[in-house]
Design an enzyme around this catalytic site. Structure first.
Site, PDB file in Angstrom:
ATOM      1  N   LYS A   6     -10.688  10.111 -10.655  1.00 30.34           N
ATOM      2  CA  LYS A   6      -9.910  10.482  -9.151  1.00 30.34           C
ATOM      3  C   LYS A   6      -9.543  10.774  -9.494  1.00 30.34           C
ATOM      4  CE  LYS A   6      -7.883   6.842  -6.078  1.00 30.34           C
ATOM      5  NZ  LYS A   6      -8.319   5.479  -5.831  1.00 30.34           N
ATOM      6  N   SER A  32      -9.746   3.541  -1.337  1.00 31.65           N
ATOM      7  CA  SER A  32      -9.524   4.906  -1.319  1.00 31.65           C
ATOM      8  C   SER A  32     -10.772   5.976  -3.076  1.00 31.65           C
ATOM      9  CB  SER A  32      -8.472   5.676  -2.198  1.00 31.65           C
ATOM     10  OG  SER A  32      -8.065   4.817  -3.077  1.00 31.65           O
ATOM     11  N   SER A  66      -9.401  -0.385  -3.376  1.00 35.89           N
ATOM     12  CA  SER A  66     -10.093   0.854  -3.592  1.00 35.89           C
ATOM     13  C   SER A  66     -10.753   1.763  -4.502  1.00 35.89           C
ATOM     14  CB  SER A  66      -8.968   1.528  -3.638  1.00 35.89           C
ATOM     15  OG  SER A  66      -7.981   2.453  -2.268  1.00 35.89           O
TER      16      SER A  66
HETATM   17  N1  GLN Z   1      -7.014   0.136   1.537  1.00 37.38           N
HETATM   18  C1  GLN Z   1      -6.206   0.048   1.059  1.00 37.38           C
HETATM   19  C2  GLN Z   1      -4.962   0.951   1.169  1.00 37.38           C
HETATM   20  O1  GLN Z   1      -5.514   1.582   2.191  1.00 37.38           O
HETATM   21  C3  GLN Z   1      -7.241   0.309  -0.327  1.00 37.38           C
HETATM   22  C4  GLN Z   1      -5.393   0.549  -1.161  1.00 37.38           C
HETATM   23  C5  GLN Z   1      -6.160   1.080  -2.500  1.00 37.38           C
HETATM   24  O2  GLN Z   1      -6.463  -0.015  -3.594  1.00 37.38           O
HETATM   25  N2  GLN Z   1      -5.704   2.377  -3.678  1.00 37.38           N
HETATM   26  O3  GLN Z   1      -3.280   1.075   1.279  1.00 37.38           O
END
Ligand code: GLN
Length: 546
Positions: free
Chosen positions: A71, A146, A170
Site C-alpha cells: 500500500k 482504504s 482498511s
Molecule cells: N473506513 C475507515 C476510515 O475511513 C477505515 C480507515 C482505515 O482503516 N485506514 O477511517
C-alpha cells in the site's frame, strides 16, 4: 519488473491492471524503480535483524521468489510514497518499512505500490487523489478501502499477497469486498516503522493474501519487536504458536493442514441485535434533539444487506458443522463504536497530518508571500475533501474546554468496548496456565475474566462491494457502516476477514476476532473453513503460484 515471471505473467498483469488500476506505481514502468531486494549492508539497529524470529521454513516457502505489493502509505526506499494524496504525488521515500525489509529477507520481490483512500481515510479507495481502482469481480464497483489497491491486486492474482494498513477496517473491509483474506494483527504485533501515521493508537500494518496459509506465513515473517517502533512487541509467552516447533509433528496450530475444530468455541454476535441497538441509540439521540438525518442514516447503515446476512448465516452453519460450538454473545458498547472511533481517529489525524505543510514534504505552491500562506496554499490544493473534513473534526473535538464532551468520552467508550471483549475472550496471555481454547472454553465460570469463547464471529461490513454513482453509499453512511470493523482497532485486538460465500456474483466476507496475540487460532479457523469451502476467484483469474 525484474521479478522472474512465469510465462504469460507480464501480459496477465497488464491486462488486469488496465481494468482495475490497483497500482499507483508498478515496478519498472514509467520511470518507476525496478523491484528491490534487501539492500546490502543492513544493520540490526536499522530494523534489519532479519529474517525475523519465528519465520520458519514452512512460512518462507509460501513467500520466497513471489511478487508482492505494498500500500502506498508504507515506505519503500526509492518508491512512491504518495499516501494517495495529491500533496505527496511523486514523492519518493528515502527509507524502507521494517515489514517490507522482512519480506525481502524472506525472499519475496516487491513489484509495486498500491492505491488507497487518501492517508487511509475511507472505505472505497475512491477518496484517492491519484486514481480510481475497480473491483475485479465487477469493474463498476469499488474494491473497498482504504487498502483497495492491495485487495484488488491479490484478488486479480497479480500478487499472492500484499501489505495494507488497518486503522478502522482498511484491510478487512477491502478483503471482504474483493474475496481475499485480510488479517489485522494485534496492535503492536507488527512494526509500524515506515507506515505513514494516520491514527497511531489504532492502526497497524496488515496482510492481504490469497489464502489463510499465506496470510499466516506473511504474518510470521513480518511480526515481532522492532527497535524502531517502541509500541511493537513480540508475542507473549503462552500465546498460541503460529507454527508448531520444528521437532513436533502434531501441533496445536498446524499451519497448513486443516485442524480439527471440535475444541473451538465461537461467540456469535447477532447483527440484528446490533442493528436494533444502533437504531435505539439513534432514536434516543433524535428525541434529545440530535440531527435527525445523520442519526437515521446511521441506523440504516447498520442493517445488513440480505446477501450479507445469507453469507453470515452460512458461515455460522459451516463452523457448526465443522465441530465448533457456537454461542450467542453481546458487545453492549459496540453501538457507540463508530462515534468513538471517528472522534479518536480524527483527533489523532489532525495532529499527525500537521507535518504536511509544504516545507518538509511534497508539493509546494509556486508562490507564497509568507510561511503561513505557504502552508495554507499547500494544504488547500494538496488535501482532498475527506482529509480536510477529518482535520477539522479532529481540531474541533480537541478544542480546549470541549475535550470532556467528545475526546474523553470517546476514550471511555473505547475502554468499555475493550472490557466487553475481555469479558468474552479473556485478557492478554500471561504465559501460565493459558495453553489454549478447548481447555479455557470448558473452564468453569468462577473467574469472570476466564475466556468464554476462542473467537467472535461477526460481519465485516453491512453491504457487499458497492457501486459508484446513485448506487453508492454516501460518505456518511460509509462511516456508519464501519461499526463491525472499528471495534477491533479500538480494543487493539486481532481480527481476520475471509470470504464466507459468493452471493449474487459478489464475495461476502465474515470476520473472526480474538484476544490479543491469538492470530494463530483465528488462522486455524479460517484455514479449516477454506479447506472445506475453497475461496472463489473472479472470472479471468489465473493461479501463477501455489
Ligand atoms: N473506513 C475507515 C476510515 O475511513 C477505515 C480507515 C482505515 O482503516 N485506514 O477511517
Amino acid at each position: 519488473m525484474s521479478y522472474k515471471q512465469p510465462d504469460g505473467f507480464l501480459s496477465y498483469v497488464k491486462e488486469w491492471e488496465e481494468k482495475i488500476g490497483a497500482f499507483i506505481e508498478l515496478s519498472g514502468e514509467k520511470g518507476a524503480p525496478v523491484s528491490q531486494s534487501p539492500p546490502s549492508g543492513e544493520k540490526p539497529e536499522d530494523g534489519g535483524a532479519l529474517p525475523r524470529p519465528g519465520c520458519p521454513e514452512k512460512a518462507a516457502a509460501l513467500i520466497r521468489d513471489l511478487p508482492f505489493a505494498v500500500k502506498d502509505n508504507i515506505a519503500v526506499a526509492g518508491f512512491s510514497l504518495s499516501c494517495g494524496s495529491k500533496l505527496l504525488a511523486g514523492f519518493r521515500s528515502p527509507y524502507t518499512a521494517t515489514a517490507v525489509r522482512a519480506l525481502w529477507a524472506a525472499g519475496a520481490e516487491l513489484i509495486g505500490k498500491t492505491n488507497l483512500d487518501e492517508f487511509g481515510m475511507g472505505s472505497s479507495t475512491d477518496n484517492s487523489g491519484i486514481k480510481k481502482t475497480n473491483n475485479p469481480w465487477d469493474l463498476s464497483r469499488v474494491p473497498g478501502g482504504s487498502s483497495g489497491g492491495s485487495a484488488a491486486a491479490v484478488a486479480a492474482g497479480i500478487v499472492p499477497f500484499a501489505l495494507g494498513s488497518d486503522t478502522g477496517g482498511s484491510v478487512r473491509q477491502p478483503a471482504a469486498f474483493c474475496g481475499v483474506v485480510g488479517l489485522k494483527p494485534t496492535y503492536g504485533a507488527v512494526s509500524r516503522y515506515g507506515l505513514v501515521a494516520y491514527a497511531s493508537s489504532l492502526e497497524g500494518i496488515g496482510v492481504l493474501a490469497d489464502s489463510a496459509a499465506r496470510a499466516r506465513a506473511v504474518f510470521a515473517a513480518i511480526r515481532g519487536r522492532d527497535p524502531l517502533d517502541d509500541t511493537s512487541r513480540d508475542p507473549p509467552a503462552g500465546a498460541p504458536p503460529l507454527y508448531a516447533p520444528a521437532d513436533k509433528t502434531t501441533p496445536a496450530s498446524t499451519g497448513g493442514d486443516p485442524p480439527a475444530l471440535s475444541g473451538f468455541s465461537i461467540g456469535v454476535l447477532s447483527p440484528e441485535a446490533v442493528a436494533r441497538a444502533v437504531a435505539q441509540t439513534a432514536a434516543s439521540g433524535m428525541n434529545a434533539g440530535g440531527k435527525t438525518g445523520a442519526l437515521e442514516i446511521a441506523a440504516q447503515a447498520a442493517e445488513l444487506e440480505s446477501e450479507v446476512r445469507r453469507g453470515f448465516e452460512l458461515a455460522k452453519e459451516r463452523f457448526a458443522s465443522m465441530g465448533c460450538s457456537l454461542v450467542d454473545v453481546e458487545i453492549p458498547s459496540l453501538k457507540y463504536g463508530v462515534p468513538a472511533y471517528y472522534t479518536i481517529a480524527a483527533a489523532e489525524a489532525s495532529a499527525n497530518l500537521a507535518r504536511f505543510d509544504g516545507v518538509r514534504y511534497g508539493r509546494r505552491p509556486p508562490m507564497a508571500e509568507n510561511p503561513g500562506e505557504l502552508v495554507d496554499k499547500t494544504r488547500e490544493a494538496g488535501f482532498g475533501d475527506e482529509v480536510k473534513l477529518r482535520i477539522l473534526l479532529g481540531t474541533f473535538v480537541l478544542r480546549s474546554g470541549f475535550q470532556d464532551r467528545y475526546y474523553l468520552r470517546a476514550q471511555r467508550i473505547r475502554a468499555g468496548i475493550k472490557a466487553n471483549f475481555e469479558a468474552l475472550l479473556g485478557g492478554g496471555y500471561t504465559g501460565e496456565g493459558d495453553a489454549g481454547g478447548a481447555k479455557n472454553a470448558a473452564a468453569p465460570e468462577k473467574d469472570s475474566r476466564a475466556p468464554r469463547v476462542d473467537a467472535i464471529l461477526l460481519p465485516v461490513f453491512p453491504s457487499r462491494a458497492f457501486g459508484r454513482g446513485p448506487s453508492s453509499l454516501s460518505a456518511f453512511a460509509q462511516k456508519a457502516a464501519d461499526l463491525y470493523t472499528c471495534c477491533a482497532n479500538l480494543a487493539g485486538l486481532p481480527a481476520i476477514s475471509f470470504p464466507a460465500s459468493l452471493e449474487g456474483g459478489l464475495p461476502v466476507g465474515v470476520q473472526l476476532l480474538g484476544r490479543a496475540f491469538s492470530e494463530a487460532k483465528l488462522l486455524d479457523l479460517v484455514e479449516a473453513y477454506e479447506g472445506a469451502y475453497p475461496f472463489p476467484h473472479p472470472q479471468g483469474y489465473r493461479a501463477f503460484w501455489n
